[in-house]
Design an enzyme around this catalytic site. Structure first.
Site, short mmCIF file in Angstrom:
data_model
loop_
_atom_site.label_atom_id
_atom_site.label_comp_id
_atom_site.label_asym_id
_atom_site.label_seq_id
_atom_site.Cartn_x
_atom_site.Cartn_y
_atom_site.Cartn_z
N GLU A 1 0.81 -1.21 0.00
CA GLU A 1 0.00 0.00 0.00
C GLU A 1 0.85 1.28 0.00
OE1 GLU A 1 -3.62 1.79 -0.30
OE2 GLU A 1 -2.97 -0.27 -0.59
N ASP A 2 1.95 1.26 0.72
CA ASP A 2 2.67 2.51 0.97
C ASP A 2 4.00 2.64 0.25
OD1 ASP A 2 0.60 3.14 2.58
OD2 ASP A 2 1.60 2.67 4.46
#
Ligand code: MN
Length: 743
Positions: free
Chosen positions: A95-96
């Site tokens: 996600e990051d």
């Protein structure tokens, strides 16, 4: 700020409940180093999604890796298996950072990659307000169905985020706390993870009711010393009694957690002194028999508080919690207070503290099959509980129906959970498991009993598919499968094999039969084909021909349907005849109703289902032998009616048009939106709005499996048949999985 933790802290914690071999340690360490590097070098800007170019930090200023480390530490404190620890360390990578699922798949294998993807799915939520919660929950279910460990990890992730909520902007805190209280806390409770639940609740309490929180924690602190002294006295007393009676065991003391006290005070309108289970002793004894023996001893030594005894061993709580609870007044002095005693075995204790997570760990070590079975039972229990809870809660109606009532959860023999629509058959199941299983499906068993391939499977069953190398999909299957994925795969497989042969033979057989009645296939225009299909289990005319060709459907039956359909499928000639009918013309003139093709009449009449007011938009329905009935365009009967029997109608002097909204569910394919638009533009209609929803946004439409996009079109047309033609044309586009009318 909490002290920085290291990978060694996690190893130490894990060492208390499993034997950590070097290979496992290496794997965990590898995950740690990989995640650390990803967050340091490949972190992305959450807004632009561009490479950050500097190490990612938490809002607290700590290195980002502290968050995954803490998440992993919490999980190790709850005795999760090594794979969960590895995933926890990697949980924010997809996600990051620029590191994607494929990198993880390459480095850590399929299992870990899947778990990480499940978590990434969960964290994509960027919605606001009430919808946000509903969506959140929906995602949870989807992910849970794949692997429950995703939920354990998500809970630990949320716990660490809540612990560090002070670093988040003050105006954002209440929303996060509310979401936690409404979604994560009930989940932790359902999964029996009592410790996480209590801590989350206290943190939510702090941010949602700051004044009450401060008052209550000040009061608790004020009493702390006195409480501790008192509890220690009772503990020693109890240990003395146990020694005397030769019942071995440990005694721990605990004070009810703040939020729980707060809830009780609120609910019952009482003061802290009136809460009888605020102070409690927990006794852990070797056997169930010891539990009851100790209870007897306590009741004969100390005065009991009536009506406070609960036997959760004989009648466990819905999340599986087991213990004996009783409230007593220990000794006889003035300082005595009502005190709760909880008695349980070590096993019950493990369950109460770690919930289903504990089962997970055992399963990796113990006999797999047996525990998988146990896990399934537990899982069904959890699902059913959440289902009941949802039914009683104030979640939106659509969520309830979409999410639960129309879905079933069944298991593969290996314990994998397959989510299917209600009414699904073993064939749907087989294709959901794997295309090859579907294509080689020969027979099926539900809970070890052979069932017909066309039968419905039910929630909670374990389904096994018996495959044979020589087996192949039968055209007959198309008449009962429920999922579009199965239907598509069956068609594909038929196409590659005997499709042409069956189609050809079907055509000949059907023609031969029709010839007995002086009919032939070329007379069957689209309208008549649709009328016929509506009476068979098939969705496409070719499917019907294939079924006939493969002897799965009788050409005599099909022919008979056409013959008995005759009055409904009005041939063009008869419409002309009707126009010549003066009575009908007169009647429609009086009513001011105009039906497609002049007055197509037989008989005109309005319907009771619409009430006396027809409104301004009407439609004609060709009834069997009773002429054309006029309904409101939005009448419930019309929405369910066979489209082939509908005919355009409108009031004289009024502009006639119908407003329609349709949703088209598609797979990802270049140019598909443009093609769909093309279908609409070709027609003589007004396209009022076209919207495209991405994978996340479209969840409100409860998309079928395997769908990447949904387009929603608002249309206006003067001709009702256009709607049906559009639906058919859209359905033919490759990549389109399903079409629904939403108006
Ligand atoms: Mn996280």
């Amino acid at each position: 700020m909490s002290p920085e933790i290291t990978i060694k802290d996690i190893f130490d914690e894990m060492g208390t409940y499993i034997e950590l071999d070097q290979a496992t340690k290496n794997r965990i360490e590898k995950a740690y180093l990989y995640a650390k590097e990803a967050h340091e070098k490949y972190g992305v800007d959450p807004v632009t999604n561009e490479l950050l170019g500097r190490p990612q930090k938490r809002k607290s200023g700590e290195d980002y890796i502290q968050h995954p480390l803490n998440t992993a530490l919490i999980l190790s404190q709850h005795h999760l298996d090594p794979e969960s620890i590895v995933t926890a360390l990697l949980h924010d990578v997809i996600e990051d950072t620029k590191r994607k699922a494929e990198d993880i798949r390459g480095k850590f294998g399929e299992n870990t990659a899947k778990l990480c993807e499940g978590l990434a799915k969960l964290s994509k939520i960027r919605y606001q307000g009430a919808d946000r919660q509903v969506d959140n929950l929906r995602r949870m279910f989807v992910a849970m169905a794949e692997d429950m460990r995703v939920i354990f990890i998500k809970l630990a992730d949320r716990l660490h985020n809540m612990r560090t909520l002070d670093f988040i902007r003050i105006d954002k805190r209440p929303r996060i706390a509310r979401e936690t209280l409404e979604i994560f806390v009930p989940l932790a409770y359902r999964l029996g993870m009592f410790e996480i639940k209590s801590e989350l609740e206290n943190l939510c309490f702090k941010y949602l009711f700051p004044v009450d929180y401060l008052a209550l924690s000040a009061e608790t602190q004020r009493r702390e010393e006195k409480d501790q002294t008192y509890m220690e006295k009772v503990r020693q007393e109890l240990l003395g009694i146990m020694r005397q009676e030769k019942i071995p065991g440990q005694v721990q003391s605990r004070i009810k957690h703040l939020y729980s006290i707060f809830k009780k005070m609120k609910a019952k309108g009482v003061s802290m002194d009136e809460i009888h289970d605020r102070l409690a002793l927990r006794v852990i004894v070797p056997t169930k028999k010891d539990c009851y023996a100790l209870l007897g001893v306590i009741h004969s030594n100390w005065q009991i508080k009536l009506g406070r005894f609960k036997d959760y061993i004989a009648l466990p709580k819905i999340n599986g919690y087991q213990s004996l609870h009783t409230v007593v007044y220990p000794f006889h002095g003035e300082d005595r207070q009502p005190t709760e005693i909880q008695i349980r075995t070590q096993e019950m204790h493990q369950n109460a503290e770690y919930g289903l997570a504990a089962h997970w760990l055992y399963s990796e070590e113990d006999k797999k099959a047996m525990v998988a079975d146990e896990r399934q039972k537990q899982w069904i229990k959890v699902l059913n509980q959440i289902r009941t809870e949802l039914e009683n809660a104030s979640f939106s109606e659509s969520l309830k129906t979409d999410l639960l009532e129309n879905r079933i959860f069944v298991f593969t023999p290996h314990g994998r959970i397959i989510d299917l629509p209600k009414g699904a058959t073993p064939i749907d199941f087989a294709f959901a498991v794997h295309t090859e299983v579907g294509e080689r499906c020969y027979a099926a068993k539900a809970d070890n009993k052979i069932i017909p391939l066309s039968s419905q499977i039910h929630n909670g069953q374990t389904i096994s598919i018996i495959t044979r190398k020589t087996a192949k999909p039968s055209p007959h299957w198309l008449s009962f499968v429920k999922t579009s994925i199965a239907r598509t795969k069956i068609r594909q497989s038929l196409k590659s094999q005997d499709y042409k042969k069956y189609l050809h033979e079907g055509r000949i057989l059907f023609e031969q039969e029709l010839a007995h009645y002086n009919l032939n296939l070329s007379e069957l225009d689209l309208k008549k084909q649709r009328a016929l299909l509506a009476e068979t289990p098939y969705k496409k005319f070719d499917d019907l021909l294939i079924a006939i060709g493969s002897r799965a459907y009788s050409p005599m039956v099909a022919t008979h349907k056409i013959l008995s359909n005759k009055p409904e499928t009005i041939p063009d000639q008869s419409i002309k005849k009707v126009i010549a009918n003066k009575d009908a013309q007169e009647k429609s003139r009086q009513l001011g109703i105009i039906v497609e093709g002049g007055a197509s009449g037989l008989k005109l009449g309005t319907r009771a289902c619409c009430g006396s007011d027809l409104g301004s938009h009407i439609v004609g329905y060709i009834t069997r032998g009773r002429g054309i009935a006029i309904h409101r365009a939005d009448c419930q009967v019309i929405k369910k009616a066979d489209p082939a029997k509908l005919i355009t109608a409108y009031f004289q002097g009024q502009k006639k048009f119908y407003s329609i909204r349709i949703a088209v569910f598609t797979q990802k394919r270049a140019g598909i939106f443009r093609q769909a638009l093309g279908v609409l533009i070709e027609r003589d209609l007004k396209l009022k709005q076209a919207s495209l929803f991405t994978e996340e946004q479209m969840l409100i439409y409860n998309p079928p499996a395997g769908v990447d996009n949904v387009f929603v079109f608002d249309l206006e047309t003067e001709n009702f048949h256009q709607v049906q033609e559009i639906l058919r044309d859209l359905e033919e586009l490759s990549g389109v999985k399903e079409i629904r009318r939403l108006d």
